[in-house]
Design an enzyme around this catalytic site. Structure first.
Site, PDB file in Angstrom:
ATOM      1  N   GLU A  64      -4.151  -2.055  -0.380  1.00  0.00           N
ATOM      2  CA  GLU A  64      -4.535  -2.926   0.735  1.00  0.00           C
ATOM      3  C   GLU A  64      -5.101  -4.204   0.139  1.00  0.00           C
ATOM      4  O   GLU A  64      -5.759  -4.175  -0.905  1.00  0.00           O
ATOM      5  CB  GLU A  64      -5.591  -2.246   1.611  1.00  0.00           C
ATOM      6  CG  GLU A  64      -6.129  -3.177   2.700  1.00  0.00           C
ATOM      7  CD  GLU A  64      -6.918  -2.465   3.787  1.00  0.00           C
ATOM      8  OE1 GLU A  64      -7.487  -1.396   3.513  1.00  0.00           O
ATOM      9  OE2 GLU A  64      -6.953  -2.994   4.919  1.00  0.00           O
ATOM     10  N   CYS A 267      -6.638  -1.294   7.416  1.00  0.00           N
ATOM     11  CA  CYS A 267      -6.866  -2.142   8.587  1.00  0.00           C
ATOM     12  C   CYS A 267      -6.063  -3.439   8.531  1.00  0.00           C
ATOM     13  O   CYS A 267      -5.775  -4.027   9.577  1.00  0.00           O
ATOM     14  CB  CYS A 267      -8.347  -2.446   8.721  1.00  0.00           C
ATOM     15  SG  CYS A 267      -9.293  -1.007   9.252  1.00  0.00           S
ATOM     16  N   ASN A 390      -2.545   2.665  12.097  1.00  0.00           N
ATOM     17  CA  ASN A 390      -3.553   3.028  11.111  1.00  0.00           C
ATOM     18  C   ASN A 390      -4.874   3.302  11.800  1.00  0.00           C
ATOM     19  O   ASN A 390      -5.541   2.370  12.230  1.00  0.00           O
ATOM     20  CB  ASN A 390      -3.744   1.900  10.087  1.00  0.00           C
ATOM     21  CG  ASN A 390      -4.879   2.194   9.121  1.00  0.00           C
ATOM     22  OD1 ASN A 390      -4.780   3.112   8.319  1.00  0.00           O
ATOM     23  ND2 ASN A 390      -5.960   1.431   9.218  1.00  0.00           N
ATOM     24  N   GLU A 391      -5.186   4.544  11.943  1.00  0.00           N
ATOM     25  CA  GLU A 391      -6.461   5.040  12.483  1.00  0.00           C
ATOM     26  C   GLU A 391      -6.929   4.337  13.767  1.00  0.00           C
ATOM     27  O   GLU A 391      -8.126   4.154  13.986  1.00  0.00           O
ATOM     28  CB  GLU A 391      -7.558   5.073  11.411  1.00  0.00           C
ATOM     29  CG  GLU A 391      -8.024   3.788  10.818  1.00  0.00           C
ATOM     30  CD  GLU A 391      -9.151   3.975   9.787  1.00  0.00           C
ATOM     31  OE1 GLU A 391     -10.045   3.132   9.782  1.00  0.00           O
ATOM     32  OE2 GLU A 391      -9.123   4.934   8.988  1.00  0.00           O
TER      33      GLU A 391
END
Ligand code: AHR
Length: 665
Positions: A64, A267, A390-391
């Site tokens: 990331e 994120c 993503n989450e």
């Protein structure tokens, strides 16, 4: 393979010191200083013939752009804000002039927006001087690392802003301010034109850790010129790729032997807002000057010079599957109230997902396959996995949008394996609802995340998957890390060994856990938004953590089959202590048997291993042993040693206190 012939075995000792910490206090168990006490005796049986298949994606990496992982990190570009696109939205106080400083008197340095190179790249610098002398300095990402005799590709887009052509000197400055290399360029077009030259450093910086600067010096008085995409790349990138990756960092990642690479987050994949900083992959491909820079969700600027093409290329270069994570049109759950792409605009999100497969795998006559070919890769990349989301909070809005994207992908590309998401935690509402939804939608794999205290990895995570439902979706343990207390949170022998204990459980459950990746991967000294990370780095050095070494031991000793085994201590250890010693046994593709042991006790452990269902004749006389340990359980300091041990149908493996041991034969 004749396992009796092992050849001359190495007796290497590699010792690395990466820091120090105080000794812990507990008399027996985690937290205490290792003791040279009487070993605890245990037994282990390994059934060489009782095998369970392990996936070929078990150990991967999570990349990331956090902690300056991409720009200023893995991406080898040395000029910071090359595109003059930094804004206050990136970070408070930033502007299009960020990282550029005028040195000397009499230079006008403005930001222009009329007729830019491309609409995605609307700002550029305009320079003019009344007298030759002043220079525009770029500060780089904490300075420029220059190596003696190394060559650097300089390029920029430029155009004359008035009637007069302009010329420039460009140069590399050492930390002491000496010019290490320089060259001149003519700007004599009224249209944007790319100009370039190669600079070879006569010397490096004065000390290995120091960093220099870069300058652009107008040589024509009264001849304003516009400049953009001012770029300086070392020629010596990973695999020599143009627009490539920083060689030492990329090699450090490749050395982990990751079976897949997840990108671009985390994120970052959805950003804080679908309208703002969401990572739409199409904006990250094509010519560099046409890509769309965006603010980074972690508080800085993303040029996206390291974009989807470069990620795919890196995966190919290191023999790893690509695992892109794309948005389903729902914002990050940590951005506040959940916002989602309006239903009447979801076509774009769905189409992006479909087009990504075409970009990666489509023929050169398809629209997106043609772009891939134009970028230099006519052959397909062989994309197999795509993560959706993503989450995010698992809400109705999420479920509806996930279903739209998933259904379209499955219908058009049934061979693509979709990875779903079940929230940010190891349990809780999102986790439960996410799992229910994934089962209902028959999502093949779901992405579980857990950042937990070190003991949790031993007490809960180690056996987490032993009783998981084998009939539903499989698991991707996609973000995990043992978080010890501290600010910054440290990587220690303890955190690494507790993660290692968890990974022995992951291997044992290789039929249900198909993928795993520690997170985050990279942290740049002085630019950290998150700790701990697996690898720390500056412009000039790389600090591998204990976690890195554990990940490497698993990655380079991955198996294709799990071998049934039992580990027992009789009455020598109580239930609490027994959990603190773990083992796994796998068979690699080439038939090598690999035993892994983790001992988090502060006492030595001696294990009598019996190999079952195998003939004496195929057991070699010796095995290679690698031991990772450190003097202080809660410290950062570690050593790695390699030597050999005697083998037989029954043999002994001695585990030092607080250690991970790998036996290969
Ligand atoms: O790994 C850092 C962050 O942790 C990731 O971006 C996010 O997915 C998680 O919350």
């Amino acid at each position: 393979m004749n396992r009796k012939t092992t050849g001359s075995m190495l007796l290497a000792l590699i010792a690395m010191t990466v820091g120090t910490a105080a000794f812990g206090q507990a008399p027996f168990g985690p937290g205490s200083a290792p003791q040279a006490a009487t070993p605890v005796n245990g037994t282990m049986t390994v059934n060489i013939s009782d095998k369970l298949k392990i996936s070929d994606t078990m150990f991967g990496i999570f990349f990331e752009d956090i902690n300056y992982g991409a720009d200023g990190g893995l991406y080898a570009e040395l000029v910071a804000n090359r595109d003059f696109e930094c804004t206050p939205a990136d970070a408070r106080g930033w502007s299009a002039k960020k990282f550029w400083v005028v040195e000397g008197q009499g230079m006008t340095f403005d930001i222009g927006t009329d007729d830019p190179i491309h609409a995605n790249n609307p700002h550029y610098g305009v320079l003019s001087v009344g007298e030759v002398g002043p220079r525009l300095i770029n500060e780089g990402f904490g300075g420029f690392r220059y190596e003696k005799d190394a060559s650097y590709d300089f390029s920029m887009f430029a155009r004359q802003q008035g009637d007069k052509p302009a010329s420039f000197e460009v140069g590399l400055l050492s930390d002491a301010g000496n010019v290490l290399a320089s060259g001149t360029l003519e700007v004599n077009s009224r249209e944007w034109e790319k100009v370039s030259l190669v600079l070879t450093a006569a010397d490096g910086n004065s000390t290995p850790d120091a960093c220099g600067k870069f300058y652009l010096k107008p040589l024509t008085a009264g001849a304003p010129a516009a400049v953009d995409m001012v770029s300086l790349f070392p020629q010596d990138t990973f695999k020599g790729r143009k627009n490539g990756l920083r060689k030492d960092l990329a090699q450090t990642l490749a050395d982990l032997k990751p079976q897949f690479v997840r990108f671009p987050g985390g994120c970052v994949a959805h950003g804080n807002s679908w309208q703002d900083d969401c990572y739409y992959w199409k904006d990250s491909v094509g010519a560099l000057e046409e890509r769309k820079p965006i603010k980074n969700r972690w508080g800085y600027h993303q040029t996206r010079g390291l974009g989807y093409f470069e990620y795919f290329q890196f995966c190919e270069d290191i023999g790893a599957y690509a695992l892109p994570i794309i948005t389903v049109g729902v914002d990050c759950q940590f951005a506040g109230r959940q916002q989602a792409v309006p239903m009447d605009q979801m076509d774009r999100i769905v189409q992006d997902a479909l087009d990504l497969v075409e970009f990666a795998n489509g023929g050169v006559h398809t629209k997106w396959g043609a772009l891939r070919a134009k970028m230099g890769h006519p052959d397909p990349f062989g994309l197999k996995y795509i993560g959706l989301g993503n989450e995010e909070q698992i809400s109705q809005a999420f479920e509806e949008r996930f279903k739209m994207v998933n259904d379209a992908l499955v219908a058009k590309y049934p061979d693509i394996v979709v990875v779903g998401t079940v929230g940010p935690g190891a349990s809780g509402n999102d986790f439960d609802r996410g799992w229910r939804f994934a089962r209902q939608e028959k999502v093949p794999i779901v992405d579980e995340h857990f950042y937990m205290n070190p003991n949790w990895f031993v007490d809960s995570a180690q056996h987490r998957y032993d009783n998981y439902d084998r009939t539903g979706p499989k698991v991707y343990a996609g973000e995990y890390a043992a978080h010890a207390q501290g600010n910054p949170r440290p990587n220690t022998i303890e955190t690494a060994l507790d993660e290692a204990i968890f990974l022995t459980g992951v291997e044992r459950n290789g039929d249900v856990v198909l993928m795993s990746s520690y997170a985050p991967l990279l942290g740049k000294h002085g630019n950290m938004q998150w700790t701990p990370n697996m690898i720390y780095f500056s412009n000039t050095k790389i600090d591998k953590t204990t976690t890195y070494e554990v990940q490497k031991l698993f990655g380079t000793n991955a198996g294709t089959n799990y071998l049934k085994n039992t580990l027992s201590f009789g009455n020598a250890l109580d239930a609490y202590q027994s959990l603190r010693v773990a083992a796994s046994a796998v068979e690699a593709r080439n038939g090598t048997i690999i035993l892994k042991y983790v001992n988090t006790l502060n006492r030595p452990v001696s294990i009598t291993v019996s190999l079952e269902n195998t003939g004496d004749d195929i057991i070699p006389e010796t095995a290679c042993r690698t031991v990772l340990t450190g003097p202080v359980f809660t410290g950062k300091e570690y050593t790695l040693t390699e030597n050999e041990i005697k083998l037989g149908k029954t043999f002994t493996v001695d585990l030092p206190p607080c250690s991970m041991t790998v036996i290969r034969f």
